[in-house]
Scaffold this motif. Structure first.
Motif, PDB file in Angstrom:
ATOM      1  N   ASN B  54      24.957  53.883  68.237  1.00 62.98           N
ATOM      2  CA  ASN B  54      23.927  54.912  68.015  1.00 62.98           C
ATOM      3  C   ASN B  54      23.011  55.181  69.196  1.00 62.98           C
ATOM      4  OD1 ASN B  54      24.214  55.429  64.946  1.00 62.98           O
ATOM      5  ND2 ASN B  54      24.216  53.204  65.129  1.00 62.98           N
ATOM      6  N   CYS B  55      22.967  54.269  70.142  1.00 67.54           N
ATOM      7  CA  CYS B  55      21.995  54.417  71.231  1.00 67.54           C
ATOM      8  C   CYS B  55      22.655  54.494  72.604  1.00 67.54           C
ATOM      9  CB  CYS B  55      21.010  53.240  71.225  1.00 67.54           C
ATOM     10  SG  CYS B  55      20.269  52.946  69.613  1.00 67.54           S
ATOM     11  N   THR B  57      25.331  55.670  73.668  1.00 65.25           N
ATOM     12  CA  THR B  57      26.003  56.899  74.119  1.00 65.25           C
ATOM     13  C   THR B  57      25.129  57.641  75.132  1.00 65.25           C
ATOM     14  OG1 THR B  57      25.186  57.933  72.112  1.00 65.25           O
ATOM     15  CG2 THR B  57      27.506  57.348  72.152  1.00 65.25           C
ATOM     16  N   PRO B  98      17.434  57.381  66.683  1.00 71.37           N
ATOM     17  CA  PRO B  98      18.084  58.281  67.638  1.00 71.37           C
ATOM     18  C   PRO B  98      17.704  59.733  67.337  1.00 71.37           C
ATOM     19  CG  PRO B  98      19.696  57.014  66.342  1.00 71.37           C
ATOM     20  CD  PRO B  98      18.374  56.752  65.767  1.00 71.37           C
ATOM     21  N   TRP B 100      17.923  63.386  66.332  1.00 69.91           N
ATOM     22  CA  TRP B 100      18.801  64.282  65.557  1.00 69.91           C
ATOM     23  C   TRP B 100      17.888  65.269  64.876  1.00 69.91           C
ATOM     24  CZ3 TRP B 100      23.680  65.428  65.714  1.00 69.91           C
ATOM     25  CH2 TRP B 100      24.278  66.130  64.670  1.00 69.91           C
ATOM     26  N   ARG B 114      23.365  61.504  64.818  1.00 66.79           N
ATOM     27  CA  ARG B 114      22.646  60.333  65.317  1.00 66.79           C
ATOM     28  C   ARG B 114      21.538  59.959  64.340  1.00 66.79           C
ATOM     29  NH1 ARG B 114      23.311  63.424  70.493  1.00 66.79           N
ATOM     30  NH2 ARG B 114      21.473  64.529  69.791  1.00 66.79           N
TER      31      ARG B 114
END
Lengths: 228, 447
Positions: B54-55, B57, B98, B100, B114
Motif C-alpha cells: 500500500n505504501c 509503490t 495512502p 485515494w 489505495r
C-alpha cells in the motif's frame, strides 16, 4: 605671541569642526536624497509592476477573447452598447442533430436540452434589463462582468429565455436551483433556415436585440443595460 | 509568484515539520495500553507486507510516481520506516495516507485502490503503540519483487518499444512554465509493421515535468486537436503527478501504425533561476500484444474548452458530456485540471432515464492525478451519456496556497496558471473491431 598662537589654533579647530559639521550635514542631505530616490524608484517599480500586471491581465483577456473567437466549435455574436461589450455564444449545432429535433417535442415548462455542446452563454458587463425581467450579476467576483448560461423554455403560449448562474455547464446540465431570471421571447417561424444555431446581437441607440436563429425558428428579445 | 514546484517544496518542508511535531506530541495514551498481542507485533512479521502493498509503490526511489516525485521519502526498509513510525500511524489513522480521493461509494470498483481496511489500520497503530519493533527478518512473508526491479525501472515490465525525442531538450534556467511539443517518426527498425499496444508507460526526465501527453498520427494524418477543436482518437495517454501507467484489459488494445509520428506534448513547470535548468528526454514505452485484440480502445476526453472562470469565484462549475452511439465499455477515467480545481465528478445517464454516479472526487488535488481504472468494465448501452463536472476555486485563499492571481478571469489554456477541464476516458466499443471496424468514431467533440 603665545596667546595669538593659541587663538589661531583655536580658530583652526573651530574651522575644522565647522567643516566637519557641514560635511556631516551634506552627507545627511545626500543620504536623505538617496533614500527619497530609492523610495521614489521603488514606488515607480511597484507602479510599473502593477501596470505590467494589468497589461498582462488585459493581454490574457484579449487572448482569451481571440481564442473564443477562434473556437471552432462555437458560434459567437458580439455587440457594444456605448463602450460596454456583450457576447453571446452557442455550440455549432446543425439542424440535423437530435438536439434540433427535440424542439417540436417540448411541452409547457420543458427546457430544451442540448447534448452536443456546452450551454449557450451570455456575457454582459452590467445587469441586463428586459421588458419583464432584470438579470442581476451572476458572479460575486470583481471582474465587473457577469456570465450566464441561457436556455430556451417552452411555455403555455410561447417561449421564454432562462438565465442560469452556471455559465459553463454542458447543455444537459442545467440545475434549476441556479436559475436567476426568465424573460419572454418573441418566436417567429421564418422562411430562411439557419443550418446551425446562430446567435445574434444588434444594437440601436442604447437598446439591444438578442436573437437565436435555428432552422426556421427565430427567437428574440429586446434589452438594455442597467444604467443606460 | 509561487510555482507548483515551490509549493511542493514548501509542502515537503511543512510536512517534515509536522512529522517532527507529530512524533514529539504523539499522545501518551497511544502507547499506554499495549496488550500482549500488540506487544508481539513486529515490522517484519506484521507491518512490512502492509507497507509493501500500500505504501512502497510510491515510497521508494523509483516507483510508479515518476521517480518518487509524489513521495518524499522511501519506506522500503525498517531503518527507513522506523523514524517515521508515529507519523505513519497518524497518517493512516486519519486516512490521509495512502492517498485515494474517490468517495467510498465506488469502493472496490477500481484497480490500485489505495485504501487500508480497518484491520490493517489497527495493525499499524498497534505496532507503533507497542514500540515499532523490528522483529526477526526471517518472519517477513515472501513478497514478489516490483516488476521494474527486473526491467530497468519500467513498472509494467520490459517494454517492446521505447520512443523518445530525437535529442535531449534543455529546459533553461529562466524558464518557469513552458509548453512545448516534440514529434518523432517511428523508424522501420523501431516498428517494422503495424502493432497493437495494450499498455503504455511514461517515464519523465525530471521532477519539473508537470505533465506529459502523447499522441500517434498515422503517416499523412494531420494533427486534429488544434485544428478541429476535437480530441481525436489519436491519444495514447498522459502522465502527471500521481498518475500511473496504463495496461488495458486482455482483448483490448490501440493500434500503432507503421511509420506513425509520435507527438510528445510536454509541460515543464519550475522556479526560474540560476542552476534550475535541466535536460529532459522523457520516454514512452509501448507494450504490444501479439494476438489481435477483440476491442479497439480509444483514449479521449469529455472536456470543455470554452469556459471562463470569473475572478474571486468560490466554486465555479465547468461541465462537459459525451453520448455514446453504440454499446460501449468504459475502461478508465482520469480527471485532469490545474491549480484551481477542487472537485471532479463523472455521472452516467442511461438511455432509459436511470443515472449512476461513476466517480466522485470531492477534494481534487492537482498533485494527485489518479487514474480510476475499472476492475469490471462498465457497460454503457447505446445512447448512454457520460457527464463530467469539475469545480474551480479562484479565491485569494487558494491563490495564496497554490500561487496564482485570483483577480484574473481564467480560461482554458496550457499554462499551469491557466486552467483545463478534461475528463479523460478510456473506452471501447463492445462490438468487435473486426466485425465492425468503423465502429469507433474518429473523434470526440469538445466545446
Amino acid at each position: 605671541m603665545e596667546n595669538i598662537k593659541r587663538t589661531s589654533q583655536c580658530s583652526d579647530r573651530l574651522e575644522r569642526q565647522r567643516r566637519i559639521e557641514w560635511g556631516l550635514r551634506l552627507l545627511q542631505v545626500c543620504v536623505a536624497l538617496l533614500l527619497l530616490g530609492t523610495a521614489s524608484f521603488a514606488q515607480q517599480s511597484v507602479r510599473r509592476a502593477g501596470e505590467e500586471r494589468d497589461a498582462e491581465a488585459e493581454e490574457r483577456r484579449q487572448r482569451a477573447l481571440s481564442q473564443l473567437l477562434l473556437r471552432p466549435t462555437r458560434n459567437l455574436a458580439s455587440a457594444k452598447i456605448q463602450d460596454d461589450e456583450i457576447l453571446l455564444h452557442t455550440g455549432k449545432l446543425e439542424v440535423e442533430t437530435v438536439d434540433f429535433s427535440t424542439i417540436d417535442t417540448l411541452t409547457s415548462g420543458d427546457v430544451q436540452i442540448i447534448t452536443k455542446a456546452a450551454a449557450s452563454k451570455l456575457i454582459a458587463p452590467r445587469p441586463l434589463v428586459f421588458a419583464d425581467a432584470t438579470v442581476q450579476p451572476s458572479s460575486k467576483g470583481g471582474s465587473g462582468r457577469s456570465s450566464y448560461s441561457v436556455w430556451l423554455k417552452r411555455t403555455e403560449d410561447g417561449w421564454n429565455l432562462v438565465f442560469n448562474r452556471e455559465a459553463d455547464v454542458w447543455g444537459t446540465q442545467r440545475d434549476p436551483a441556479m436559475d436567476i431570471a426568465e424573460t419572454t421571447l418573441t418566436h417567429q417561424t421564418v422562411e430562411t433556415s439557419a443550418p446551425q444555431l446562430k446567435p445574434s446581437l444588434t444594437v440601436s441607440d442604447s437598446a439591444g436585440l438578442l436573437e437565436l436563429h435555428w432552422g426556421n425558428h427565430r427567437w428574440s428579445a429586446e434589452f438594455t443595460l442597467e444604467g443606460n | 509568484m509561487t510555482t507548483p514546484s515551490a509549493h511542493s517544496n514548501r509542502c515537503s518542508g511543512v510536512l517534515a515539520v509536522m512529522a517532527i511535531a507529530l512524533v514529539w506530541s504523539w499522545p501518551a495514551a497511544v502507547g499506554a495500553s499495549s496488550s500482549n498481542d500488540e506487544a508481539s507485533l513486529t515490522y517484519f512479521k506484521d507491518v512490512k507486507s502492509i507497507l509493501r502493498m500500500n505504501c512502497e509503490t510510491c515510497h521508494r526511489p523509483v516507483g510508479q510516481n515518476q521517480g518518487g516525485i509524489s513521495a518524499p521519502m522511501s519506506l522500503q526498509t525498517y531503518e527507513e520506516v522506523r523514524p517515521w513510525a508515529k507519523a505513519i500511524a497518524r497518517a493512516v489513522e486519519s486516512k490521509a495516507m495512502p492517498p485515494w480521493f474517490a468517495t467510498s461509494h465506488t469502493k472496490g470498483h477500481f484497480y490500485g485502490e489505495r485504501v487500508l481496511d480497518q484491520a490493517q489500520i489497527e495493525t499499524v497503530l498497534a505496532w507503533v503503540q507497542s514500540g515499532a519493533k523490528a522483529g526477526n527478518p526471517d518472519d517477513a512473508p515472501e513478497l514478489p519483487p516490483f516488476a521494474e526491479e527486473a526491467s530497468d525501472g519500467w513498472t509494467l515490465g520490459k517494454p517492446d518499444l521505447v520512443a523518445t525525442f530525437d535529442e535531449p531538450y534543455f529546459v533553461a534556467d529562466d524558464i518557469e512554465d513552458l509548453n512545448i511539443s516534440f514529434e518523432v517518426t517511428l523508424t522501420e527498425e523501431q516498428l517494422p509493421k503495424d502493432r497493437w499496444f495494450q499498455g503504455v508507460e511514461f517515464r519523465v526526465g525530471g521532477r519539473d515535468v508537470h505533465h506529459m501527453c502523447a499522441s500517434a498520427y498515422a503517416p499523412g494524418e494531420k494533427r486534429s486537436f488544434s485544428v478541429k477543436g476535437a480530441f481525436a482518437s489519436n491519444g495514447i495517454g498522459c502522465i502527471a503527478l500521481g498518475a500511473e501507467p496504463t495496461m488495458l484489459p486482455e482483448g483490448f488494445a490501440q493500434l500503432l501504425q507503421k511509420g506513425s509520428r509520435i507527438s510528445f506534448s510536454m509541460h515543464y513547470n519550475k522556479e526560474a533561476g540560476p542552476g534550475t535548468g535541466f535536460t529532459d528526454q522523457s520516454k514512452l514505452a509501448f507494450y504490444f500484444t501479439d494476438a489481435p485484440p477483440k476491442h479497439k480502445a480509444v483514449y479521449d476526453a469529455v472536456g470543455n474548452t470554452s469556459f471562463e472562470i470569473p475572478p474571486q469565484e468560490e466554486r465555479w462549475r465547468v461541465g462537459a458530456a459525451k453520448t455514446f452511439e453504440q454499446d460501449t465499455y468504459l475502461i478508465a477515467m482520469w480527471p485532469h485540471a490545474h491549480l484551481r480545481a477542487v472537485a471532479a465528478k463523472y455521472e452516467l445517464f442511461y438511455p432509459d432515464g436511470r443515472s449512476e454516479l461513476l466517480l466522485d472526487v470531492p477534494e481534487y488535488d492537482q498533485e494527485w492525478q489518479t487514474t480510476y481504472r475499472y476492475k469490471e468494465l462498465k457497460l454503457l448501452p447505446a445512447g448512454s451519456r457520460i457527464e463530467a463536472s469539475m469545480w474551480f476555486e479562484n479565491t485569494p485563499k487558494r491563490g495564496a496556497e497554490r500561487g496564482f492571481d485570483p483577480d484574473r478571469a481564467i480560461v482554458f489554456g496550457p499554462d499551469t496558471r491557466d486552467e483545463m477541464m478534461l475528463g479523460f476516458i478510456n473506452w471501447a466499443p463492445v462490438a468487435s473491431h473486426e466485425a465492425a471496424p468503423e465502429a469507433a468514431p474518429s473523434d470526440t467533440r469538445l466545446d
